[in-house]
Design an enzyme around this catalytic site. Sequence first.
Site, PDB file in Angstrom:
ATOM      1  N   TYR A 126       1.132  -1.380  -0.141  1.00  0.00           N
ATOM      2  CA  TYR A 126      -0.180   0.460  -0.312  1.00  0.00           C
ATOM      3  C   TYR A 126       0.774   1.130  -0.011  1.00  0.00           C
ATOM      4  CZ  TYR A 126      -4.468  -2.237   0.554  1.00  0.00           C
ATOM      5  OH  TYR A 126      -4.926  -3.489   1.006  1.00  0.00           O
ATOM      6  N   LYS A 228      -2.177  -4.095  -9.017  1.00  0.00           N
ATOM      7  CA  LYS A 228      -4.129  -4.405  -7.950  1.00  0.00           C
ATOM      8  C   LYS A 228      -5.059  -3.371  -8.057  1.00  0.00           C
ATOM      9  CE  LYS A 228      -5.985  -7.774  -4.833  1.00  0.00           C
ATOM     10  NZ  LYS A 228      -6.653  -6.093  -4.080  1.00  0.00           N
TER      11      LYS A 228
END
Length: 352
Positions: A126, A228
């Site tokens: 992240y 993603k």
Amino acid sequence: MPETLAGYEPAAAAVLPAAVRDFVAGGSGAELTLHRNRAALDAITVTPRILGAVDQPKTTTKLLRTPCALPLAVAPMAYQKLLHPEGELLLAAAAAAAGVPYVISTLSSTPLEKIAAAAPSWFQLYWLRDRNLVGALIDRATEAGCHALMVTVDVPIMGQRLRDVRNGFALPPEVIAANLVDKYTEAHKTPGTGSAIAAHTALAFDPAFSWRDLEWIRRRTDLPLVLKGILDPRDALTALDAGADGLVVSNHGGRQFDGAPAAIDALSSVIDAVGNEMTVLLDSGIRSGADIVKALARGAHGVLVGRPLLWALALGVPADALTTLGRELRDAMLLAGCADLTAVADLITGRD
């Protein structure tokens, strides 16, 4: 044990606290996209081939340089010790036994180095407000021997997951974000209202993540780089230009923008945009071997499998779930007349 991969969810529901069950099962908003994933996969038809003298279908492949016994990887999923005391290590060991990559979450409840030692692994990243910490995580993943870096690009903020809000969901003290020790502890604080998980991500994640930041990541690592959370073919082309090696077509399992298309419905346009230039995986809604056949017939090189493996983890049997999924895939290939994954990719699909 359940006879099908989908059967692990009701079995796990009987042993999990309601709030944990909701944390895993829930989507964002009215959960329209969550349900759309299944409806879209269920609506796809596959036309079988016949008389191909198929006996033992070959399911082996290579994804992002990683040899795989099945065309799949275990999806990155946070805080797996919520489901079982061994958490990520038990699921990673199951992935290793099944011969498939395990994707380590930034928010894993076990340090990434221990997980990477247990299984061939990719690392999911992240984008955090602390760029030094981002760099440190990339370095740690590289030093731990991870084979790829998967950057999640669809979480500028966490989608409003109303089940967690209603439950006032917070992590128990023994479950931590083990890769972020002493950072962002708000996930453990029981909120007055809302979700502690959402408060934690709001503090930790940087919503201003941009293509320029992605270019910084590309320069920082030589690992295969996968994005993603791609649904729009225009973003797929930009990712290709930015030096990404792969994409995961995903709506985050219906947990982010509630209104996004089903991932399987977005797959074909992404494939058309990037052709054979990138590895393309499908995530969101895979619940059976037949679903994998549908994804590969629509052009994906492989899939990510998430929630069903968490349900199996809650029961302590993730290895059994992966064995079941492998059997389902081989059965589906036999019934569709496919000797290998190349033949699966050549199947004709339609819509019910």
